[in-house]
Design a protein around this motif. Sequence first.
Motif, PDB file in Angstrom:
ATOM      1  N   LEU A 364       0.812  -1.215   0.000  1.00  0.00           N
ATOM      2  CA  LEU A 364       0.000   0.000   0.000  1.00  0.00           C
ATOM      3  C   LEU A 364       0.848   1.269   0.000  1.00  0.00           C
ATOM      4  N   ASP A 365       1.867   1.312   0.841  1.00  0.00           N
ATOM      5  CA  ASP A 365       2.722   2.511   0.896  1.00  0.00           C
ATOM      6  C   ASP A 365       3.379   2.784  -0.457  1.00  0.00           C
ATOM      7  N   PRO A 460       2.920  -6.126   5.782  1.00  0.00           N
ATOM      8  CA  PRO A 460       2.290  -4.804   5.660  1.00  0.00           C
ATOM      9  C   PRO A 460       0.998  -4.935   4.856  1.00  0.00           C
ATOM     10  N   ALA A 461       0.267  -3.862   4.717  1.00  0.00           N
ATOM     11  CA  ALA A 461      -0.933  -3.881   3.882  1.00  0.00           C
ATOM     12  C   ALA A 461      -0.514  -4.116   2.433  1.00  0.00           C
ATOM     13  N   LEU A 462      -0.980  -5.217   1.873  1.00  0.00           N
ATOM     14  CA  LEU A 462      -0.675  -5.583   0.487  1.00  0.00           C
ATOM     15  C   LEU A 462      -1.979  -5.566  -0.300  1.00  0.00           C
ATOM     16  N   LEU A 463      -1.996  -4.870  -1.414  1.00  0.00           N
ATOM     17  CA  LEU A 463      -3.212  -4.714  -2.189  1.00  0.00           C
ATOM     18  C   LEU A 463      -3.293  -5.729  -3.315  1.00  0.00           C
ATOM     19  N   GLU A 519       7.201   0.391 -12.652  1.00  0.00           N
ATOM     20  CA  GLU A 519       8.604   0.297 -12.251  1.00  0.00           C
ATOM     21  C   GLU A 519       8.950   1.306 -11.150  1.00  0.00           C
ATOM     22  N   GLN A 520       8.064   2.262 -10.940  1.00  0.00           N
ATOM     23  CA  GLN A 520       8.265   3.229  -9.861  1.00  0.00           C
ATOM     24  C   GLN A 520       7.782   2.699  -8.510  1.00  0.00           C
ATOM     25  N   TYR A 521       6.695   1.890  -8.549  1.00  0.00           N
ATOM     26  CA  TYR A 521       6.099   1.535  -7.251  1.00  0.00           C
ATOM     27  C   TYR A 521       5.874   0.045  -7.021  1.00  0.00           C
ATOM     28  N   ALA A 522       5.795  -0.757  -8.071  1.00  0.00           N
ATOM     29  CA  ALA A 522       5.447  -2.172  -7.900  1.00  0.00           C
ATOM     30  C   ALA A 522       6.695  -2.981  -7.549  1.00  0.00           C
ATOM     31  N   LYS A 523       7.094  -2.862  -6.283  1.00  0.00           N
ATOM     32  CA  LYS A 523       8.319  -3.502  -5.798  1.00  0.00           C
ATOM     33  C   LYS A 523       7.975  -4.480  -4.682  1.00  0.00           C
ATOM     34  N   HIS A 524       8.585  -5.656  -4.739  1.00  0.00           N
ATOM     35  CA  HIS A 524       8.311  -6.684  -3.735  1.00  0.00           C
ATOM     36  C   HIS A 524       8.604  -6.139  -2.347  1.00  0.00           C
ATOM     37  N   TYR A 525       7.651  -6.309  -1.441  1.00  0.00           N
ATOM     38  CA  TYR A 525       7.783  -5.657  -0.139  1.00  0.00           C
ATOM     39  C   TYR A 525       8.940  -6.209   0.690  1.00  0.00           C
ATOM     40  N   GLU A 526       9.419  -7.417   0.354  1.00  0.00           N
ATOM     41  CA  GLU A 526      10.536  -7.995   1.108  1.00  0.00           C
ATOM     42  C   GLU A 526      11.875  -7.778   0.410  1.00  0.00           C
ATOM     43  N   THR A 527      11.906  -8.007  -0.900  1.00  0.00           N
ATOM     44  CA  THR A 527      13.184  -7.980  -1.628  1.00  0.00           C
ATOM     45  C   THR A 527      13.458  -6.653  -2.328  1.00  0.00           C
ATOM     46  N   GLY A 528      12.405  -5.849  -2.553  1.00  0.00           N
ATOM     47  CA  GLY A 528      12.572  -4.609  -3.309  1.00  0.00           C
ATOM     48  C   GLY A 528      12.628  -4.830  -4.806  1.00  0.00           C
TER      49      GLY A 528
END
Length: 682
Positions: A364-365, A460-463, A519-528
């Motif tokens: 979400l962030d 975290p909040a994952l959409l 490519e700006q925001y869709a990054k894996h919340y654990e690995t980046g």
Amino acid sequence: MEQTNTLNPLLQAYNTPFDVPPFGSITHEHYLPAFEEGMKEQSKNIEAITSQQAPPSFANTMEALEKSGKLLRNVSTVFFNLTSANTTPELEEISRQIAPVLAKHADDIYLNAALFARIKALYERQDALELRGEQRKLLEKTYKDFVRNGANLDAAKQERLREINKNLSLLTVRFGQHLLAETNHYELLITNQKDLAGLPASLIEAAALSAKEAGREGWRFTLHNASVMPFLQYADQRHLRKEIYQAYINRCNHDDERDNKEIVTQLVALRAEKAALLGYASHAHLILEENMAKTPAKANELLQQLWTAALPVARQEAKEMQALMDREGKGEQLEAWDWFYYADKVRKEKYNYDAEALRPYFKLDNVREGLFFVAKKLYGLSFHPLKDVPVYHGEVSAYEVKDENKQLTGILYLDFHPRSSKRGGAWMTSYRKQSLNESGRVAPVISIVCNFSRPTGTQPALLTPDEAETFFHEAGHALHGLLSDVTYETLSGTAVPRDFVELPSQVMEHWAFEPEVLEQYAKHYETGEIIPASMVEKMKAATKFNQGFATVEYLAAALLDMSYHTLAPGKTIVPLLFEKEEMDKIGLIPQIAPRYRSTYFQHIFAGGYSAGYYSYIWSEVLDSDAFAAFKEAGDIFDAATATSFRKNILEKGGTEEPMQLYTAFRKREPDVKYLLQHRGLE
């Protein structure tokens, strides 16, 4: 009363950063005195307009009327936003008390003969007044609003109109309160771990947390979309899918204290009677006169055109799912509670696409930052977190929005997660609309309210991609409010016809999954890790899948809305029987229910979209065509196209006719082919 007024924060200058409401100081005891004082002040202001000896002028009548009731607007804005986003039993009781009082106050204004006489005198000689465009629009809109609210009726009809408006105000409040209570009442409690088969770990963890918070053992699923929809999509246990689905589509249909059937019957009858009093063939004719569609026939023409294209696609989708069920060899026939589950299986089979596997890339962030990136690229906006600004709930965050020159554009609140005090769905609203005063531009205060999946103990909040798209949608509405640049609050921001208001929101959805944005925001919340291109391709390939279902369930609701609101006065209906007859008439297949059935169709019975639910698809013709302009420019951030969209649409509010605004941007009227392409219905 005097002491109450002195201590009542709603009756004082706010004295807060950016003059936002002092939420922490407001208690439920403050509202009724503040409403009373606000109505009293507006009545005095209007008395001052009508009692003056000077002949009517734009300044002493129209601008004076525009300024009247500022206090009442402030109180109403805070109160009604909170009854939607953070209600309490006390606020709900105040709603029931204040609804008929506010309806009477509005009638006292619209049916004020002396006030209307001044407005009418100006309207009839407007050509001689040398008005600017926005002034002319305000006069025209105000005059029509008075006529459409009974100013030309005789005394007996005005008295009946008052009674109708009083009843309508109470019924719509009750409808919404029943739906919220019903949604909060139901729970599917699972205590056997085997019954969780098929559900993703994140949903199981959220259900365990929900059970714990409710003081239950096991896993708790509710009728909030973030819970019920993934359950229907993934739960292997068919009998449990059936149970929660039937609970979902039968909300407020249990012949108990939360039942809405009689309310629907009364609302439809009263709206038809009111339209007839005002000289219209139906409620839909009254409403659509001021919309782009103009007539029910024109709106239905588009709906039927799309229905003809979408229904065969939905039937084919049902056949594909039934074929998969046949291969499983259980001898089962596809039912409505199977659709989400088997659509997901067919999608995985055809596209090797799993929406749940994408969640880790939609933190979400990060989605929020992606949205801010798009707003910056298109319109030069920047968003700065605020720590010391009052908010109405601990989960709400606030941002200062600045333009490319570092000047204040507005304030934005974000409120993301479900709670029992918040109605379902997602929406944008405002606590202050943009306008101009003696000091310059009054910056708007805008809020986005959603019901997204919560963070869990381990994530975290994952959409889902759908939730990410919803966020972009509501942000489009927010930009419409934030970037407004008009003189009068009445014409500000989203104060446009219902079938135009969804253009700014829906066009923003198109940016959500563009590669440059992902490519700006869709990054894996654990690995980046940025979302792999292969996943994006699968997602895009799958977007047109199940569009038959998505289009048909929406159109069924839109056609149901239009059927209710084209009924002639005096015709009594039994809601669910009427609903079935109308759905049979258009050939809706039994595996699909309208997106909203009658007893929980909040949009049209408590949300301001009566005879207007078609607006989303009408606006989709516009937004698909509008985004094509960026594509044709060869750059989804093309500066000239973005500037034109901002100047001709986002900044203009309701200051001109919508089609004039659109053609100023596009240099032609919209083409429906882009919508058909977007939905894969060609």
